[in-house]
Design an enzyme around this catalytic site. Sequence first.
Site, PDB file in Angstrom:
ATOM      1  N   ARG A  20       0.847  -1.188   0.000  1.00 56.90           N
ATOM      2  CA  ARG A  20       0.000   0.000   0.000  1.00 56.90           C
ATOM      3  C   ARG A  20       0.882   1.237   0.000  1.00 56.90           C
ATOM      4  NH1 ARG A  20      -3.733  -2.301  -1.393  1.00 56.90           N
ATOM      5  NH2 ARG A  20      -5.842  -2.449  -0.562  1.00 56.90           N
ATOM      6  N   GLU A  31      -2.102   7.981  -4.010  1.00 55.25           N
ATOM      7  CA  GLU A  31      -2.395   7.603  -5.395  1.00 55.25           C
ATOM      8  C   GLU A  31      -3.862   7.912  -5.742  1.00 55.25           C
ATOM      9  OE1 GLU A  31      -1.378   3.343  -4.802  1.00 55.25           O
ATOM     10  OE2 GLU A  31      -3.474   2.899  -5.248  1.00 55.25           O
ATOM     11  N   HIS A  46      -0.973   0.354  -9.620  1.00 52.16           N
ATOM     12  CA  HIS A  46      -1.737  -0.489  -8.698  1.00 52.16           C
ATOM     13  C   HIS A  46      -2.460  -1.618  -9.464  1.00 52.16           C
ATOM     14  CE1 HIS A  46      -3.814  -0.423  -4.507  1.00 52.16           C
ATOM     15  NE2 HIS A  46      -3.756  -1.647  -4.973  1.00 52.16           N
TER      16      HIS A  46
HETATM   17  C1  GLV Z   1      -5.371  -4.509  -3.864  1.00 48.06           C
HETATM   18  O1  GLV Z   1      -4.591  -3.668  -3.591  1.00 48.06           O
HETATM   19  C2  GLV Z   1      -6.079  -5.283  -2.876  1.00 48.06           C
HETATM   20  O2  GLV Z   1      -5.967  -4.977  -1.680  1.00 48.06           O
HETATM   21  O3  GLV Z   1      -6.767  -6.224  -3.256  1.00 48.06           O
END
Ligand code: GLV
Length: 328
Positions: free
Chosen positions: A240, A269, A287
Site C-alpha cells: 500500500r 495515489e 496499482h
Molecule cells: C489490492 O490492492 C487489494 O488490496 O486487493
Amino acid sequence: MNKPSILVARAVFPQVLDKLAQHFTVTANQADVLWTPAQLIEKLQGQQGAFTTGSERIDAAVLAACPQLKICANMAVGFNNFDVPAMTAAGVLASNTPDVLTETTADFGFALLMATARRMTESEHYLRAGQWTKWSYDMFAGAEVHGSTLGILGMGRIGQGIARRGAHGFGMQVIYHNRSALDAATEADCKARYVSKEELLKTADHLVLVLPYSAQSHHAIGAAELALMKPTATLVNIARGGIVDDAALAQALRQKTIAAAGLDVFEGEPKLHPDLLTVPNVVLTPHIASATLATRLAMANLAADNLIGYFTQGQALTPLNTLAAATP
Ligand code: GLV
C-alpha cells in the site's frame, strides 16, 4: 418480498452486476464516477449493502450518516479504507476478498522485482528514445536475482507466495520479518528464515513489501530504514502507499543509496510524488498487482457472494468482523 437495496460504488464486470440484480435492487456506477465522501454518503442513502473498492472510505462519519447500512463488501484483500472497529460498533459487516488473488499478486510482485533488478523499463525508455546506437559491456547491467537474498516484509499469504517463487524457482535465500514468525512447516515450505527488521534491511538484495497498511505500518520504510539497505539493493512495494515514505525513497534513488525500486502503490495515489517521475531507477505501475481478468473477476464474484450470503443466509464468506447479532 422486496429485494434489499445495494450500491455498487465503482464500475464492475456486467455479469457480476447481473448476478447481483437477481438478489438486489442495484444502484450501479458503470460510468465509474469517483465520488467525494459527501457524494458517497448521498448515494448510500437508503442502501442496505455496498459493494466497494479501495477508493471508498467507510468511516464513522459515513456510518453515522447511513444508519440503514448493514454490510460493505470490499473488492480487495486490503481494507485500510474501512474503519473496521467503527463498522463493528455500528453493526455493519465488513468483508474483503482474500485468497482468490494470492498467486496472481505474488506473480506480479516477482515480475516487478525482476523488472526492477534487471532495469527493464529504464532500458526500454532508452531504446524507445532512439538512444541505443551500440552494444556495450556494462549497458544497463543490473542486479543478480537467482541465488541472491530475497527479503520479505509482511509474510502473509502473498508474501509466502513470493517466498516460494524465490526459493524454489530462483534458488534465493529467503529471509522475512513479520509481526510473528510462521509455523515451522510453513517456514520449511517457503524455505524462509525469520529475522529482525534491521537484519532484513541490512541483508536483503531484494526487499519486497507485502504488509497491510495501518497507523503502525505508516512509513515503515523511511529515510532511516533506506539508509540501512545495501547500495546495490532493490525495493519493491506491492502493499500500500504510505508504507514507504515516497519523498525519502525518491531521494535515496536519486542519491543511489539504494540501486532501484519497483512501485505499484503510492502515497496519495493516483497522484505520485513528483520526484518519482524524474528519477530513472524506478519502475512504476498503476496499482495492478492483482490485475488479470480471471483474478479481478474472481474478486468481484467473491465480493458479490459476500453480499448475497449475508442477505440470504446471514453470513458472508470472508468477513472481517463479527457482529453481536449478524442478522440482515
Ligand atoms: C489490492 O490492492 C487489494 O488490496 O486487493
